[in-house]
Design a protein around this motif. Structure first.
Motif, short mmCIF file in Angstrom:
data_model
loop_
_atom_site.label_atom_id
_atom_site.label_comp_id
_atom_site.label_asym_id
_atom_site.label_seq_id
_atom_site.Cartn_x
_atom_site.Cartn_y
_atom_site.Cartn_z
N SER A 85 53.72 24.73 79.63
CA SER A 85 53.71 23.32 80.04
C SER A 85 54.56 23.09 81.28
O SER A 85 54.48 22.04 81.91
N GLY A 86 55.36 24.08 81.64
CA GLY A 86 56.21 23.95 82.80
C GLY A 86 56.74 25.31 83.22
O GLY A 86 56.52 26.33 82.55
N VAL A 87 57.43 25.32 84.35
CA VAL A 87 58.05 26.53 84.87
C VAL A 87 59.46 26.19 85.32
O VAL A 87 59.73 25.07 85.77
N ARG A 88 60.36 27.14 85.18
CA ARG A 88 61.74 26.92 85.59
C ARG A 88 62.01 27.58 86.94
O ARG A 88 61.79 28.78 87.11
N VAL A 139 53.72 18.73 73.98
CA VAL A 139 53.67 19.69 72.89
C VAL A 139 52.23 19.76 72.40
O VAL A 139 51.63 18.75 72.05
N ARG A 140 51.69 20.96 72.34
CA ARG A 140 50.31 21.16 71.91
C ARG A 140 50.27 21.93 70.60
O ARG A 140 51.19 22.65 70.28
N LEU A 193 58.57 33.18 73.90
CA LEU A 193 58.35 31.73 73.91
C LEU A 193 56.97 31.40 73.36
O LEU A 193 56.80 30.49 72.53
N PHE A 194 55.96 32.13 73.80
CA PHE A 194 54.60 31.87 73.32
C PHE A 194 54.45 32.24 71.85
O PHE A 194 53.70 31.59 71.12
N GLU A 195 55.16 33.27 71.42
CA GLU A 195 55.15 33.61 69.99
C GLU A 195 55.71 32.46 69.16
O GLU A 195 55.16 32.13 68.10
N CYS A 196 56.78 31.84 69.63
CA CYS A 196 57.37 30.71 68.90
C CYS A 196 56.38 29.55 68.81
O CYS A 196 56.27 28.90 67.76
N VAL A 197 55.67 29.29 69.89
CA VAL A 197 54.68 28.21 69.89
C VAL A 197 53.57 28.51 68.89
O VAL A 197 53.12 27.62 68.15
N GLY A 244 52.86 22.74 67.05
CA GLY A 244 53.24 21.34 67.09
C GLY A 244 54.72 21.09 67.20
O GLY A 244 55.14 19.92 67.24
N ARG A 245 55.54 22.14 67.32
CA ARG A 245 56.99 21.93 67.40
C ARG A 245 57.54 22.15 68.81
O ARG A 245 58.53 21.50 69.19
N PHE A 246 56.91 23.05 69.59
CA PHE A 246 57.54 23.50 70.82
C PHE A 246 56.63 23.39 72.03
O PHE A 246 55.41 23.45 71.92
N SER A 247 57.29 23.27 73.19
CA SER A 247 56.62 23.28 74.48
C SER A 247 57.29 24.36 75.33
O SER A 247 58.51 24.32 75.52
#
Length: 268
Positions: free
Chosen positions: A84-87, A266-267, A47-51, A56-59
């Motif tokens: 930005s959140g937790v599930r 989204v950062r 997930l962090f790799e995608c960000v 600017g696309r993902f959270s």
């Protein structure tokens, strides 16, 4: 309208890689997406790799093993990394003296919770007690307050609708889904609406209960590809909401983007 998809899954080992999601997003004009970690997957590195790769696309919304004694520390590290959140599940509890320890940690870290569960879980008194104990924590109920399939009978439908009573808590929000999560496919499939009649008015009821400031659209990609498909999961709910006489353009902007960006920024 800036469109944000609040519920997507990506992976190199299950579902699809992020590039497949980006194809659907770009094809249908979706600017941003919230990446929701899969159940049971506590390695959030992809997930962090995608960000990082697509700024600017993902959270990212991460998952931690709440049963571990170091879960609170692990969540703090993920927050520092940019979550930005937790599930959590509606029944997730911490071991030890404080069963809400991991939930309190999320609140203290400023993380919103994307919350999975069955309709009966959301309608339970124990979940209402949890929400009451954490008024400063944003809790987003996934899948219109149930699992990602149509209700099997009236008992399940009643439990889901009972869960909509959580709207009385100002810190609880809900994800509006594609119709394929709660409507049955017509046979043969019809155009342009492929679902059997009558279609349960769950989107309308959720909006009436929560209001547009606490409703966010989510596709459930890529499982949605085995239902009506990504484009229809965006088009049909947008048509349903737009057809309501009391829904304004500002409401649509919030449902399909603004609410999600407020809760899961989204950062980058």
């Amino acid at each position: 309208m800036v469109i944000v998809d609040s519920h997507c899954h990506v992976s190199l080992s299950w579902y699809e890689p992020v590039e497949s999601l980006l194809f659907q997003m770009d094809r249908h004009g979706v600017a941003h997406a919230v990446l929701i970690q899969m159940q049971g997957q506590f390695d959030n590195s992809y997930l962090f790799e995608c960000v990082r790769r697509y700024p600017g696309r993902f959270s990212p919304v991460v998952l931690v093993d709440a049963a571990r004694s170091d879960a609170v520390d692990a969540l703090a590290r993920l927050a520092d990394e940019g979550a930005s959140g937790v599930r959590f599940g509606a029944t997730t509890r911490s071991p030890g003296a404080d069963p809400l320890a991991i939930w309190r940690a999320a609140a203290n870290l400023g993380l919103a919770v994307s919350c999975a569960g069955k309709a009966a879980d959301f309608a339970s008194g124990s979940f209402a007690e949890l929400v009451t104990a954490l008024p400063g924590l944003s809790i987003v109920v996934e899948h219109l307050g149930s699992v990602s399939q149509p209700d099997r009978d009236e008992t399940e439908r009643a439990a889901r609708l009972s869960g909509f009573a959580l709207a009385c808590f100002p810190n609880v929000l809900i994800k509006a889904t594609g119709l394929g999560e709660f409507c049955r496919r017509a046979s043969p499939v019809t155009e342009p609406d492929p679902f059997a009649r009558p279609e349960p008015p769950l989107l309308e009821k959720a909006l009436a209960a929560f209001g547009s400031r606490r409703v966010m659209w989510g596709s459930d990609y890529p499982p949605v590809s085995g239902r009506e498909g990504y484009g229809n999961a965006l088009r049909l709910p947008r048509e349903r909401f737009a057809a309501l006489s009391n829904v304004t353009d500002a409401d649509l902007d919030r449902i399909f983007g603004g609410t999600a960006l407020t809760v899961f920024p989204v950062r980058g």
